[in-house]
Design an enzyme around this catalytic site. Structure first.
Site, PDB file in Angstrom:
ATOM      1  N   THR A  93       1.865   2.206   0.610  1.00  0.00           N
ATOM      2  CA  THR A  93       2.380   1.918   1.955  1.00  0.00           C
ATOM      3  C   THR A  93       2.912   0.496   1.925  1.00  0.00           C
ATOM      4  O   THR A  93       2.141  -0.451   1.717  1.00  0.00           O
ATOM      5  CB  THR A  93       1.253   2.012   3.009  1.00  0.00           C
ATOM      6  OG1 THR A  93       0.686   3.311   2.948  1.00  0.00           O
ATOM      7  CG2 THR A  93       1.803   1.745   4.408  1.00  0.00           C
ATOM      8  N   LYS A 168       6.024   6.710   8.244  1.00  0.00           N
ATOM      9  CA  LYS A 168       4.587   6.396   8.161  1.00  0.00           C
ATOM     10  C   LYS A 168       4.201   5.318   9.181  1.00  0.00           C
ATOM     11  O   LYS A 168       3.212   5.464   9.903  1.00  0.00           O
ATOM     12  CB  LYS A 168       4.262   5.937   6.737  1.00  0.00           C
ATOM     13  CG  LYS A 168       2.965   5.188   6.584  1.00  0.00           C
ATOM     14  CD  LYS A 168       1.906   5.938   5.844  1.00  0.00           C
ATOM     15  CE  LYS A 168       0.578   5.202   5.942  1.00  0.00           C
ATOM     16  NZ  LYS A 168      -0.551   5.932   5.500  1.00  0.00           N
ATOM     17  N   LYS A 243      -3.254  -3.298   8.430  1.00  0.00           N
ATOM     18  CA  LYS A 243      -2.094  -3.365   7.543  1.00  0.00           C
ATOM     19  C   LYS A 243      -0.923  -2.578   8.125  1.00  0.00           C
ATOM     20  O   LYS A 243       0.190  -3.094   8.244  1.00  0.00           O
ATOM     21  CB  LYS A 243      -2.480  -2.799   6.165  1.00  0.00           C
ATOM     22  CG  LYS A 243      -1.299  -2.694   5.226  1.00  0.00           C
ATOM     23  CD  LYS A 243      -1.640  -2.046   3.897  1.00  0.00           C
ATOM     24  CE  LYS A 243      -0.369  -1.874   3.078  1.00  0.00           C
ATOM     25  NZ  LYS A 243      -0.603  -1.284   1.769  1.00  0.00           N
TER      26      LYS A 243
HETATM   27  P1  NAD Z   1      -6.786   0.083  -3.926  1.00  0.00           P
HETATM   28  O1  NAD Z   1      -6.845  -1.369  -3.679  1.00  0.00           O
HETATM   29  O2  NAD Z   1      -8.071   0.838  -4.097  1.00  0.00           O
HETATM   30  O3  NAD Z   1      -5.866   0.394  -5.219  1.00  0.00           O
HETATM   31  C1  NAD Z   1      -4.744  -0.367  -5.583  1.00  0.00           C
HETATM   32  C2  NAD Z   1      -4.794  -0.538  -7.098  1.00  0.00           C
HETATM   33  O4  NAD Z   1      -3.618  -1.215  -7.532  1.00  0.00           O
HETATM   34  C3  NAD Z   1      -6.001  -1.366  -7.568  1.00  0.00           C
HETATM   35  O5  NAD Z   1      -6.749  -0.659  -8.553  1.00  0.00           O
HETATM   36  C4  NAD Z   1      -5.358  -2.620  -8.161  1.00  0.00           C
HETATM   37  O6  NAD Z   1      -6.080  -3.173  -9.248  1.00  0.00           O
HETATM   38  C5  NAD Z   1      -4.005  -2.084  -8.598  1.00  0.00           C
HETATM   39  N1  NAD Z   1      -2.995  -3.127  -8.795  1.00  0.00           N
HETATM   40  C6  NAD Z   1      -2.754  -4.226  -8.033  1.00  0.00           C
HETATM   41  N2  NAD Z   1      -1.723  -4.935  -8.561  1.00  0.00           N
HETATM   42  C7  NAD Z   1      -1.303  -4.238  -9.652  1.00  0.00           C
HETATM   43  C8  NAD Z   1      -0.258  -4.447 -10.604  1.00  0.00           C
HETATM   44  N3  NAD Z   1       0.553  -5.513 -10.530  1.00  0.00           N
HETATM   45  N4  NAD Z   1      -0.117  -3.555 -11.606  1.00  0.00           N
HETATM   46  C9  NAD Z   1      -0.939  -2.473 -11.706  1.00  0.00           C
HETATM   47  N5  NAD Z   1      -1.948  -2.222 -10.834  1.00  0.00           N
HETATM   48  C10 NAD Z   1      -2.114  -3.106  -9.823  1.00  0.00           C
HETATM   49  O7  NAD Z   1      -5.933   0.707  -2.723  1.00  0.00           O
HETATM   50  P2  NAD Z   1      -5.859   2.249  -2.271  1.00  0.00           P
HETATM   51  O8  NAD Z   1      -6.832   2.502  -1.182  1.00  0.00           O
HETATM   52  O9  NAD Z   1      -5.848   3.095  -3.481  1.00  0.00           O
HETATM   53  O10 NAD Z   1      -4.417   2.251  -1.582  1.00  0.00           O
HETATM   54  C11 NAD Z   1      -3.217   2.238  -2.334  1.00  0.00           C
HETATM   55  C12 NAD Z   1      -2.051   2.311  -1.380  1.00  0.00           C
HETATM   56  O11 NAD Z   1      -2.156   3.502  -0.583  1.00  0.00           O
HETATM   57  C13 NAD Z   1      -1.973   1.147  -0.393  1.00  0.00           C
HETATM   58  O12 NAD Z   1      -0.630   0.799  -0.213  1.00  0.00           O
HETATM   59  C14 NAD Z   1      -2.579   1.723   0.883  1.00  0.00           C
HETATM   60  O13 NAD Z   1      -2.097   1.102   2.049  1.00  0.00           O
HETATM   61  C15 NAD Z   1      -2.126   3.179   0.796  1.00  0.00           C
HETATM   62  N6  NAD Z   1      -2.998   4.132   1.509  1.00  0.00           N
HETATM   63  C16 NAD Z   1      -4.352   4.089   1.362  1.00  0.00           C
HETATM   64  C17 NAD Z   1      -5.142   5.010   2.048  1.00  0.00           C
HETATM   65  C18 NAD Z   1      -6.642   5.000   1.897  1.00  0.00           C
HETATM   66  O14 NAD Z   1      -7.323   5.726   2.662  1.00  0.00           O
HETATM   67  N7  NAD Z   1      -7.224   4.247   0.985  1.00  0.00           N
HETATM   68  C19 NAD Z   1      -4.552   5.969   2.875  1.00  0.00           C
HETATM   69  C20 NAD Z   1      -3.159   6.009   2.972  1.00  0.00           C
HETATM   70  C21 NAD Z   1      -2.389   5.085   2.281  1.00  0.00           C
END
Ligand code: NAD
Length: 297
Positions: A93, A168, A243
């Protein structure tokens, strides 16, 4: 079988990547955090030393990252090495402007980008039932769809590059407003001596009915089971609502659209997270509203 580069294996990315692997695809994965990579390895996926390595030779590259700045930085590494004609699916997102610029960079290199943010949370990611809101050309969308079908239950093509992110944040801005409205109505009902059962029965079947009342009621003990029945354990974390509602405000400012209710809801969610809401479901904002003095929230 396709080769899939998967970058960002956090709470959402890891189960999504596992579904692709379990469907018979070869997943080559990269994350900056060693812990995340250990989990990937334990699931039998190949781990790579960099985002570029994960992208090399891949038919499809999926990114699931925290924000637009990181997506842009990762695209700068993967676009130059990606196979001609590769499909790029960004499910993070992020802000609409970064999403559109990622499309531009990828298209100039002969790749097929799709912005495909999700709703459905960690449960939906594990079950393969996410909703994907997609932006990109019809060709790119059609090419990405078989892979999205593995990870999701509903896949919607919303329009050109950036349209998925736009859909979204518009949806989540509306949700932020409707949830706060729902919480205020239940809080006021209680102060007026109305039982929560009566309030629910009327509001869920009258003109105030909406998803926040009927499906995700912020009050425990009425309606279907929700995080309210589990001490506001997420669910959809309040921090993620901060966010998404902030991204909506950023977009509204960029295009000059007034969204006064969205602006106020974004501010209230920031206050909630700063005052006890961290780690709680977004519907827990009812506790903050109930405890707030009139005029102070
Ligand atoms: P998270 O923080 O658990 O996962 C993100 C991952 O990206 C982490 O493991 C981090 O180490 C990795 N990362 C960061 N920088 C990086 C880079 N330069 N190269 C490679 N890896 C890198 O977050 P999440 O909950 O998995 O969410 C991911 C996305 O999905 C976000 O944008 C969030 O807004 C969206 N989202 C999350 C949810 C939810 O319920 N968690 C729901 C809908 C959307």
């Amino acid at each position: 079988m396709s080769i899939i580069g998967f970058i960002g294996l956090g709470n959402m990315g890891l189960p999504m990547a596992m579904n692709l692997k379990n469907a018979g695809h070869a997943v080559q994965a990269f994350d900056t955090v060693p812990d995340a990579l250990e989990k990937v390895k334990a699931e039998g996926m190949e781990i790579c030393a960099s985002a570029a390595d994960a992208a090399k030779g891949a038919d499809v590259i999926v990114t699931m990252l925290p924000n637009g700045k990181i997506v842009s930085a990762v695209y700068a590494q993967i676009v130059p090495v990606a196979k001609k004609g590769a499909i790029l699916i960004d499910s993070s997102t992020i802000d609409v402007t970064s999403a559109k610029s990622a499309h531009g960079v990828a298209i100039s290199a002969g790749l097929h980008p799709v912005d495909a943010p999700v709703s459905g949370g960690v449960g939906g990611a594990a079950a393969g039932t996410l909703t994907f809101m997609c932006g990109g050309t019809k060709d790119a969308f059609d090419a990405a769809k078989p892979y999205l079908d593995i990870m999701g239950g509903k896949i919607v093509h919303c329009g050109d590059g950036g349209a998925g992110q736009a859909a979204k944040i518009c949806n989540n801005m509306l949700l932020s407003i409707s949830m706060i409205g729902t919480c205020e109505a239940f809080a006021l009902a209680e102060k007026l001596g109305l039982s929560k059962e009566a309030a629910y029965e009327v509001m869920s079947t009258s003109s105030g009915s909406c998803w926040s009342v009927n499906t995700y009621c912020p009050v425990p003990g009425v309606g279907p089971k929700t995080p309210a029945d589990n001490n506001y354990k997420p669910g959809f974390a309040a921090e993620l609502m901060v966010k998404d509602s902030s991204l909506a405000q950023q977009a509204a400012q960029e295009v000059g659209q007034a969204t006064p209710m969205g602006m106020y809801a974004a501010m209230l969610y920031q206050h909630y997270v700063a005052n006890g809401g961290k780690g709680k479901d977004f519907s827990g904002i009812i506790e903050y509203l109930i405890s707030a003095e009139r005029g102070s929230a």
